[in-house]
Design a protein around this motif. Structure first.
Motif, PDB file in Angstrom:
ATOM      1  N   GLU A 158     -19.365  10.779 -22.208  1.00 38.57           N
ATOM      2  CA  GLU A 158     -20.655  11.404 -22.486  1.00 38.57           C
ATOM      3  C   GLU A 158     -21.791  10.560 -21.918  1.00 38.57           C
ATOM      4  OE1 GLU A 158     -19.842  13.593 -26.719  1.00 38.57           O
ATOM      5  OE2 GLU A 158     -19.761  11.425 -26.702  1.00 38.57           O
ATOM      6  N   GLN A 159     -21.643   9.238 -21.987  1.00 35.44           N
ATOM      7  CA  GLN A 159     -22.658   8.358 -21.406  1.00 35.44           C
ATOM      8  C   GLN A 159     -22.740   8.538 -19.893  1.00 35.44           C
ATOM      9  OE1 GLN A 159     -22.644   4.232 -22.642  1.00 35.44           O
ATOM     10  NE2 GLN A 159     -21.829   4.755 -24.654  1.00 35.44           N
ATOM     11  N   GLN A 160     -21.589   8.786 -19.259  1.00 33.51           N
ATOM     12  CA  GLN A 160     -21.607   8.944 -17.810  1.00 33.51           C
ATOM     13  C   GLN A 160     -22.389  10.187 -17.400  1.00 33.51           C
ATOM     14  OE1 GLN A 160     -18.799   7.247 -15.619  1.00 33.51           O
ATOM     15  NE2 GLN A 160     -18.827   8.575 -13.859  1.00 33.51           N
ATOM     16  N   VAL A 161     -22.312  11.236 -18.193  1.00 31.14           N
ATOM     17  CA  VAL A 161     -23.117  12.431 -17.908  1.00 31.14           C
ATOM     18  C   VAL A 161     -24.601  12.080 -17.947  1.00 31.14           C
ATOM     19  CG1 VAL A 161     -23.764  14.726 -18.735  1.00 31.14           C
ATOM     20  CG2 VAL A 161     -21.356  14.030 -18.730  1.00 31.14           C
ATOM     21  N   ILE A 162     -24.996  11.267 -18.923  1.00 30.52           N
ATOM     22  CA  ILE A 162     -26.399  10.846 -19.023  1.00 30.52           C
ATOM     23  C   ILE A 162     -26.782   9.989 -17.823  1.00 30.52           C
ATOM     24  CG2 ILE A 162     -28.124   9.735 -20.478  1.00 30.52           C
ATOM     25  CD1 ILE A 162     -26.722  12.261 -21.634  1.00 30.52           C
ATOM     26  N   GLU A 163     -25.853   9.144 -17.360  1.00 32.62           N
ATOM     27  CA  GLU A 163     -26.123   8.326 -16.176  1.00 32.62           C
ATOM     28  C   GLU A 163     -26.411   9.205 -14.959  1.00 32.62           C
ATOM     29  OE1 GLU A 163     -26.396   5.095 -15.908  1.00 32.62           O
ATOM     30  OE2 GLU A 163     -25.159   4.084 -17.411  1.00 32.62           O
ATOM     31  N   ILE A 164     -25.645  10.270 -14.800  1.00 37.65           N
ATOM     32  CA  ILE A 164     -25.853  11.175 -13.663  1.00 37.65           C
ATOM     33  C   ILE A 164     -27.221  11.848 -13.762  1.00 37.65           C
ATOM     34  CG2 ILE A 164     -25.038  13.297 -12.559  1.00 37.65           C
ATOM     35  CD1 ILE A 164     -22.199  12.478 -13.342  1.00 37.65           C
ATOM     36  N   ILE A 165     -27.561  12.298 -14.965  1.00 41.16           N
ATOM     37  CA  ILE A 165     -28.874  12.918 -15.162  1.00 41.16           C
ATOM     38  C   ILE A 165     -29.981  11.915 -14.876  1.00 41.16           C
ATOM     39  CG2 ILE A 165     -30.427  13.877 -16.907  1.00 41.16           C
ATOM     40  CD1 ILE A 165     -27.990  15.207 -18.184  1.00 41.16           C
ATOM     41  N   LYS A 166     -29.793  10.680 -15.312  1.00 43.85           N
ATOM     42  CA  LYS A 166     -30.799   9.637 -15.082  1.00 43.85           C
ATOM     43  C   LYS A 166     -31.025   9.408 -13.590  1.00 43.85           C
ATOM     44  CE  LYS A 166     -31.653   4.725 -16.082  1.00 43.85           C
ATOM     45  NZ  LYS A 166     -31.089   3.510 -16.727  1.00 43.85           N
ATOM     46  N   ALA A 167     -29.938   9.379 -12.815  1.00 43.13           N
ATOM     47  CA  ALA A 167     -30.075   9.171 -11.373  1.00 43.13           C
ATOM     48  C   ALA A 167     -30.762  10.357 -10.707  1.00 43.13           C
ATOM     49  CB  ALA A 167     -28.710   8.926 -10.750  1.00 43.13           C
ATOM     50  N   LEU A 168     -30.427  11.559 -11.138  1.00 46.07           N
ATOM     51  CA  LEU A 168     -31.078  12.745 -10.586  1.00 46.07           C
ATOM     52  C   LEU A 168     -32.552  12.782 -10.977  1.00 46.07           C
ATOM     53  CD1 LEU A 168     -28.350  15.434 -11.314  1.00 46.07           C
ATOM     54  CD2 LEU A 168     -29.008  14.549  -9.079  1.00 46.07           C
ATOM     55  N   TRP A 169     -32.859  12.258 -12.133  1.00 46.80           N
ATOM     56  CA  TRP A 169     -34.239  12.221 -12.634  1.00 46.80           C
ATOM     57  C   TRP A 169     -35.130  11.459 -11.673  1.00 46.80           C
ATOM     58  CZ3 TRP A 169     -34.770  13.674 -18.064  1.00 46.80           C
ATOM     59  CH2 TRP A 169     -36.074  13.567 -18.555  1.00 46.80           C
ATOM     60  N   LYS A 170     -34.605  10.356 -11.140  1.00 49.95           N
ATOM     61  CA  LYS A 170     -35.413   9.480 -10.302  1.00 49.95           C
ATOM     62  C   LYS A 170     -35.218   9.748  -8.808  1.00 49.95           C
ATOM     63  CE  LYS A 170     -35.317   5.719 -13.687  1.00 49.95           C
ATOM     64  NZ  LYS A 170     -34.952   4.309 -13.939  1.00 49.95           N
ATOM     65  N   GLY A 171     -34.039  10.227  -8.440  1.00 49.98           N
ATOM     66  CA  GLY A 171     -33.716  10.344  -7.028  1.00 49.98           C
ATOM     67  C   GLY A 171     -34.553  11.403  -6.333  1.00 49.98           C
ATOM     68  N   LYS A 172     -35.126  11.051  -5.165  1.00 49.11           N
ATOM     69  CA  LYS A 172     -35.947  11.987  -4.398  1.00 49.11           C
ATOM     70  C   LYS A 172     -35.416  12.149  -2.978  1.00 49.11           C
ATOM     71  CE  LYS A 172     -40.005  10.203  -6.868  1.00 49.11           C
ATOM     72  NZ  LYS A 172     -41.275   9.449  -6.701  1.00 49.11           N
ATOM     73  N   ALA A 173     -34.764  11.104  -2.460  1.00 42.11           N
ATOM     74  CA  ALA A 173     -34.297  11.147  -1.082  1.00 42.11           C
ATOM     75  C   ALA A 173     -32.776  11.032  -1.002  1.00 42.11           C
ATOM     76  CB  ALA A 173     -34.942  10.017  -0.269  1.00 42.11           C
ATOM     77  N   LEU A 175     -38.190  16.520 -22.161  1.00 40.28           N
ATOM     78  CA  LEU A 175     -37.261  17.534 -22.649  1.00 40.28           C
ATOM     79  C   LEU A 175     -37.076  18.654 -21.629  1.00 40.28           C
ATOM     80  CD1 LEU A 175     -38.425  17.763 -26.367  1.00 40.28           C
ATOM     81  CD2 LEU A 175     -36.205  16.946 -25.563  1.00 40.28           C
ATOM     82  N   ARG A 176     -38.172  19.029 -20.967  1.00 42.76           N
ATOM     83  CA  ARG A 176     -38.074  20.073 -19.947  1.00 42.76           C
ATOM     84  C   ARG A 176     -37.181  19.639 -18.795  1.00 42.76           C
ATOM     85  NH1 ARG A 176     -39.198  21.218 -15.209  1.00 42.76           N
ATOM     86  NH2 ARG A 176     -40.162  19.175 -14.851  1.00 42.76           N
ATOM     87  N   ARG A 177     -37.394  18.389 -18.331  1.00 44.38           N
ATOM     88  CA  ARG A 177     -36.599  17.870 -17.217  1.00 44.38           C
ATOM     89  C   ARG A 177     -35.133  17.699 -17.611  1.00 44.38           C
ATOM     90  NH1 ARG A 177     -35.601  17.781 -11.972  1.00 44.38           N
ATOM     91  NH2 ARG A 177     -35.220  15.732 -11.074  1.00 44.38           N
ATOM     92  N   LEU A 178     -34.896  17.225 -18.826  1.00 39.24           N
ATOM     93  CA  LEU A 178     -33.522  17.056 -19.303  1.00 39.24           C
ATOM     94  C   LEU A 178     -32.809  18.394 -19.360  1.00 39.24           C
ATOM     95  CD1 LEU A 178     -31.140  15.598 -20.560  1.00 39.24           C
ATOM     96  CD2 LEU A 178     -32.327  15.644 -22.762  1.00 39.24           C
ATOM     97  N   ASP A 179     -33.491  19.400 -19.870  1.00 35.89           N
ATOM     98  CA  ASP A 179     -32.885  20.732 -19.967  1.00 35.89           C
ATOM     99  C   ASP A 179     -32.549  21.268 -18.581  1.00 35.89           C
ATOM    100  OD1 ASP A 179     -32.232  23.158 -21.615  1.00 35.89           O
ATOM    101  OD2 ASP A 179     -33.776  24.030 -20.328  1.00 35.89           O
ATOM    102  N   GLU A 180     -33.435  21.027 -17.638  1.00 34.84           N
ATOM    103  CA  GLU A 180     -33.225  21.489 -16.259  1.00 34.84           C
ATOM    104  C   GLU A 180     -31.995  20.840 -15.641  1.00 34.84           C
ATOM    105  OE1 GLU A 180     -35.430  20.770 -11.955  1.00 34.84           O
ATOM    106  OE2 GLU A 180     -36.615  20.733 -13.794  1.00 34.84           O
ATOM    107  N   LEU A 181     -31.892  19.513 -15.785  1.00 36.11           N
ATOM    108  CA  LEU A 181     -30.780  18.790 -15.162  1.00 36.11           C
ATOM    109  C   LEU A 181     -29.472  19.013 -15.909  1.00 36.11           C
ATOM    110  CD1 LEU A 181     -32.608  15.471 -14.229  1.00 36.11           C
ATOM    111  CD2 LEU A 181     -31.933  17.330 -12.704  1.00 36.11           C
TER     112      LEU A 181
END
Length: 549
Positions: free
Chosen positions: A155-170, A128-134
């Motif tokens: 709305e699903q596409q917004v979640i897809e973007i958050i999901k990619a940012l969640w995992k992306g590091k490089a 929840l903390r990470r979701l709120d941040e992104l």
């Protein structure tokens, strides 16, 4: 080797990612042909190209979904075999695909946490903390407990973007991330990219919009027929004016055909300026002629209502009329009832109140309780925005998909036996008339690019007697050439008396096509705007509730 461990062995002077001589073949298709390009840290590298140019295959290779037949991939100067999605994720490469990768039966939070936990138990509080941040970075209002499958595609596409940012590091790969966003959302995405660049992240940004590439990109590469047609380096992007950059990119993309495409609205760096010069467009450039040539009303919605759900506002007292030959646009921020309206018109959802009427054989018939097939037989057709999931059957051929809604009908069936020769003749005519790029009419439709799938759907739904067609995001994810073809088809049919309801997230598209634009806000018609001077501002105000109808 993971994203952290590469730090001790990497070449600090090397690009973040290098693709060298990447080649990939599929049956009948050379998708990537000796492609070489690099992604630098702190840089947005935009990829442009027509549908079928090889962009999706290249993304699939970089994200570990597809293994190339030849070529080399280097991460921080280290040669790497990108042989699985897990390998890409471990290297810090997150991807937002053009098509949904979320599990529809899980909640938003469950989708985001899935695969990101170190133990057997999901860490909900951290999630929840990470979701709120992104979500704050994106400027999005996200319900973590909503069931993903109940959300609209945007709305699903917004979640897809958050999901990619969640995992992306490089590195972050974005496949047309703005196609479902509002103008404000696009601006927020641009701001987010600036912050990500500042942190050293490399971004691959795939788009069909030239002004997005020029506004957001630090480097632009154009793919054509599977190969790199040209690259505009950062120095040239920084030192060249927007219109000159536009001309340069169009020249690389289309070569000798660039001149005839130069006036398309999407080509302009400032879409609002291009609209003031060119829109609303008709066959001869006269909006007045088209508006005055519409006929009698053909479709009426009288107090139509649909109950709200956990993820939808529903529809409330919708009153709309569409005339013969009219193109009525439906605008609104995603999730305000557009999907529900489309499905109600098509007969896929039953309404709770009100009536729907369609003029048939000279008089209005109530079609409120009629299903999809009955409405289709009366001339009401529907193009879904979910091309691969709803509009076609991916395991069937192009030819069969073209007659899916005419099963049992002559000349394609006779005494309940399919007439293969007739089906093939119909498919070959559609391939020719709609410029469908496919190795064969017997090719599984899932093998085609998104643009060519849309051409198949367009051919199926706009032939054999349509009287009114509902288009839900008809050019979403399509390249400039295909978008132009789809829009011209809608215009030509309107000139022939076939009405259209066009639902789109792109205000530019609605202003280019439509006679009038109705704005949905929280499931209600906030107002209806005649296309003309100041229409863009008035529609924009209605979309965000600034003025009342």
């Amino acid at each position: 080797m993971d994203a952290e461990s590469t730090g001790s062995t990497r070449d600090s002077g090397a690009p973040l990612i290098e693709l060298i001589g990447i080649t990939k073949r599929f049956p009948g298709v050379l998708a990537n042909d000796n492609v070489s390009l690099s992604i630098e840290r702190g840089e947005v590298h935009c990829l442009l190209g027509e549908n079928g140019a090889g962009k999706s295959t290249l993304i699939s290779i970089l994200s570990g979904m597809t293994v190339p037949d030849a070529g080399t991939i280097r991460i921080d100067g280290v040669e790497t075999e990108m042989d699985s999605p897990r390998k890409a994720l471990d290297l810090g490469i997150g991807t937002v695909y053009q098509h949904a990768t979320l599990v529809p039966t899980l909640t938003v939070l469950e989708n985001l946490i899935l695969g990101n936990t170190k133990g057997a138990k999901l860490n909900e509080s951290e999630g929840l903390r990470r979701l709120d941040e992104l979500a704050s970075i994106l400027g999005a209002d996200v319900d973590p407990h909503a069931v993903t499958g109940d959300l609209a595609l945007d709305e699903q596409q917004v979640i897809e973007i958050i999901k990619a940012l969640w995992k992306g590091k490089a590195a972050l790969i974005l496949d047309e991330p703005t196609s479902m966003l509002t103008p404000a959302g696009v601006t927020e995405l641009g701001n987010m990219l600036q912050r990500l660049k500042g942190s050293g992240l490399g971004v691959v940004f795939i788009t069909h919009m030239l002004h997005e590439a020029i506004d957001m990109g630090d480097r632009v590469t154009v793919l054509r027929q599977g190969s790199v047609a040209g690259t505009i380096e950062p120095d040239e992007l920084a030192s060249t004016g927007p219109e000159r950059l536009r001309d340069r990119i169009v020249e690389i993309m289309f070569g000798e055909e660039a001149t005839e495409l130069s006036d398309i609205a999407e080509m302009h760096v400032d879409a609002s300026e291009s609209r003031s010069e060119h829109a609303p467009l008709t066959g001869d450039g006269s909006s007045e002629e088209r508006i005055h040539s519409v006929g009698e009303p053909i479709l009426k919605l009288d107090g139509v209502s649909l109950g709200p759900s956990q993820s939808s506002h529903g529809l409330h007292d919708i009153n709309l009329t569409v005339a013969e030959g009219e193109i009525l646009g439906i605008a609104g921020v995603g999730g305000n009832g557009q999907k529900e309206l489309a499905e109600v018109l098509a007969g896929q959802q039953s309404i709770n109140g009100g009536q729907i009427y369609l003029r048939h054989h000279g008089e209005f018939k109530r079609i409120t309780r009629l299903g999809v097939n009955s409405r289709q037989q009366m001339g009401l057709r529907y193009l879904s925005d979910d091309r691969r999931g709803e509009a076609v059957v991916g395991t069937m051929s192009v030819a069969i998909n073209l007659v899916l809604k005419r099963i049992g009908e002559a000349p394609f069936w006779k005494r309940q036996i399919i007439q293969a020769a007739e089906v093939r003749r119909n498919a070959e005519a559609a391939v020719r008339d709609f410029d469908i790029r496919t190795p064969s009419v017997e090719t599984n439709i899932s093998k085609l690019s998104g643009g060519n799938i849309q051409k198949v759907i367009l051919a199926r739904e706009t032939t054999s007697g349509p009287r009114i067609v509902v288009y839900n995001k008809p050019t979403h994810g399509l390249d400039v050439r295909t978008s132009l073809a789809v829009r011209e088809r809608i215009r030509q049919m309107a000139r022939d008396g076939v009405s259209a309801v066009v639902i789109s997230n792109h205000l530019e598209e609605l202003l280019d096509l439509c006679d009038r634009v109705a704005v949905l806000l929280k499931g209600r018609v906030a107002g209806i705007v005649e296309n003309g001077p100041n229409a863009e501002r008035r529609i924009g105000d209605l979309m965000i509730g600034v003025i009342a109808s």
